[in-house]
Design an enzyme around this catalytic site. Structure first.
Site, PDB file in Angstrom:
ATOM      1  N   TYR A   1       0.749  -0.644  -0.164  1.00  0.00           N
ATOM      2  CA  TYR A   1      -0.088   0.283  -0.157  1.00  0.00           C
ATOM      3  C   TYR A   1       0.639   1.078   0.274  1.00  0.00           C
ATOM      4  O   TYR A   1       1.271   1.575   1.790  1.00  0.00           O
ATOM      5  CB  TYR A   1      -0.727  -0.317   0.698  1.00  0.00           C
ATOM      6  CG  TYR A   1      -1.697   1.027   1.668  1.00  0.00           C
ATOM      7  CD1 TYR A   1      -1.465   2.051   0.166  1.00  0.00           C
ATOM      8  CD2 TYR A   1      -2.574   1.112   2.602  1.00  0.00           C
ATOM      9  CE1 TYR A   1      -3.125   3.009   1.098  1.00  0.00           C
ATOM     10  CE2 TYR A   1      -3.630   2.317   3.088  1.00  0.00           C
ATOM     11  CZ  TYR A   1      -3.631   3.297   1.557  1.00  0.00           C
ATOM     12  OH  TYR A   1      -4.279   4.079   2.401  1.00  0.00           O
TER      13      TYR A   1
ATOM     14  N   LYS B   1      -1.308  -1.120  -4.071  1.00  0.00           N
ATOM     15  CA  LYS B   1      -2.650  -0.094  -4.036  1.00  0.00           C
ATOM     16  C   LYS B   1      -1.614   0.937  -4.315  1.00  0.00           C
ATOM     17  O   LYS B   1      -0.713   1.973  -3.125  1.00  0.00           O
ATOM     18  CB  LYS B   1      -3.099  -0.330  -2.705  1.00  0.00           C
ATOM     19  CG  LYS B   1      -4.398   0.680  -2.951  1.00  0.00           C
ATOM     20  CD  LYS B   1      -4.909   0.623  -1.236  1.00  0.00           C
ATOM     21  CE  LYS B   1      -5.949   1.513  -0.546  1.00  0.00           C
ATOM     22  NZ  LYS B   1      -5.750   3.250  -0.830  1.00  0.00           N
TER      23      LYS B   1
END
Length: 316
Positions: free
Chosen positions: A143, A173
């Site tokens: 992330y 992400k």
């Protein structure tokens, strides 16, 4: 299941889920199923749990485990559930990763530790390898959110190194505004890796650079608007795609006039999902702010747009 690169890629709109809370800030797990049903009714194609939107960093490790279980149970295999397990303590992150695998999460994801900043790719890979190896049968997504972690490591280089050292690496992400780096990430990786967009107000630009999936906060309340961006883009109706993306931007600009996450939770309540307030330091809106938020959203046409109507009232 053997992990990873063979697992299906994420697609469509994935809601970064909010965490339902009672007025005193305790978890309100009974609302999770209602929230999941609301999101699936908006054609959301996945759930990203315990991220920035879900106040994951404001929850205890035990609370994060309870919340992850509640979302996995409520989803009941209808859509993928990705559990965010990042933590300043890598040992806690490993515990969360192991737990997510044990409850059948589709994937795990993690931010890097952020109190002590990570400044180079090798250190970032070391940290993420620690987390990912605690769930050896579960796909892993890093992330990347430099505005909150303070880590500005180049993502194409990270992916190159991580591919060699993290067997369960499935993708990234990408929550930043650098479309050129996002494009470079997609170009730098094999087709087996999944680079997912994370900036709602720039979804159309991401689609133009090859995004197949996006994870975001405002998909909780405005999925129909974004679905029209995606549908119009797929039909090469770029004027309509720009129109609906601009409407999404207008919604976000209104939300930005208030504390953002408390405001988005308030709109969810307006839509019939009582997710309650945020915890400190995010807090909650005053009654005056709530009235102003509703009035401003009504003025721009948000509630009509999100029902699939344009400004003339024509149905979707």
């Amino acid at each position: 299941m053997k992990p990873t690169n063979s697992s299906p890629a994420l697609s469509g709109l994935i809601a970064a889920t909010y965490t339902p809370m009672h007025s005193n800030g305790d978890l309100n797990l009974e609302v999770v199923s209602s929230l999941v049903d609301h999101l699936l009714g908006s054609e959301i194609s996945g759930l990203y749990v315990c991220g920035s939107t879900g106040e994951g960093m404001s929850l205890t490790t035990g609370e994060r485990q309870q919340l992850a279980e509640a979302f996995v149970d409520a989803a009941n295999h209808r859509v993928p559930v990705i559990v965010q397990v990042g933590h300043n303590s890598l040992r806690d992150a490993r515990e969360l990763a192991t737990h997510a695998e044990s409850i059948g999460a589709h994937a795990i994801s993690a931010t890097c530790p952020s109190y002590y900043k990570i400044a180079d790719s090798d250190s970032l890979v070391d940290c993420m390898c620690e987390v990912a190896t605690a769930a050896p049968e579960t796909p892993f997504y890093y992330y990347h959110i430099p505005a909150l972690t303070g880590s500005s490591v180049e993502m194409p280089e990270f992916l190159r190194l991580a591919t060699e050292r993290i067997p369960t690496l499935r993708g990234l992400k990408y929550t930043d505004t650098k479309l050129h780096e996002f494009m470079a990430c997609k170009n730098a990786t094999s087709d087996d890796l999944d680079v997912v967009w994370g900036c709602d107000e720039m979804l159309l630009g991401a689609l133009a650079t090859g995004a197949n999936a996006a994870i975001g906060s405002t998909y909780n309340i405005a999925a129909n608007i974004y679905q029209r961006v995606i549908e119009s883009f797929a039909a090469s109706d770029f004027d309509n795609a720009r129109k609906w993306q601009l409407r999404a931007v207008e919604v976000i600009r209104v939300m930005g006039q208030f504390p953002f996450h408390p405001a988005t939770k308030a709109v969810l309540e307006m839509q019939g999902v009582p997710v309650g307030p945020c915890r400190l330091p995010l807090g909650r809106l005053s009654e005056t702010q709530l009235k102003s938020l509703r009035a401003k959203l009504t003025e721009i046409g948000f509630f009509n747009w999100n029902r699939g109507e344009d400004t003339t009232g024509a149905s979707r």
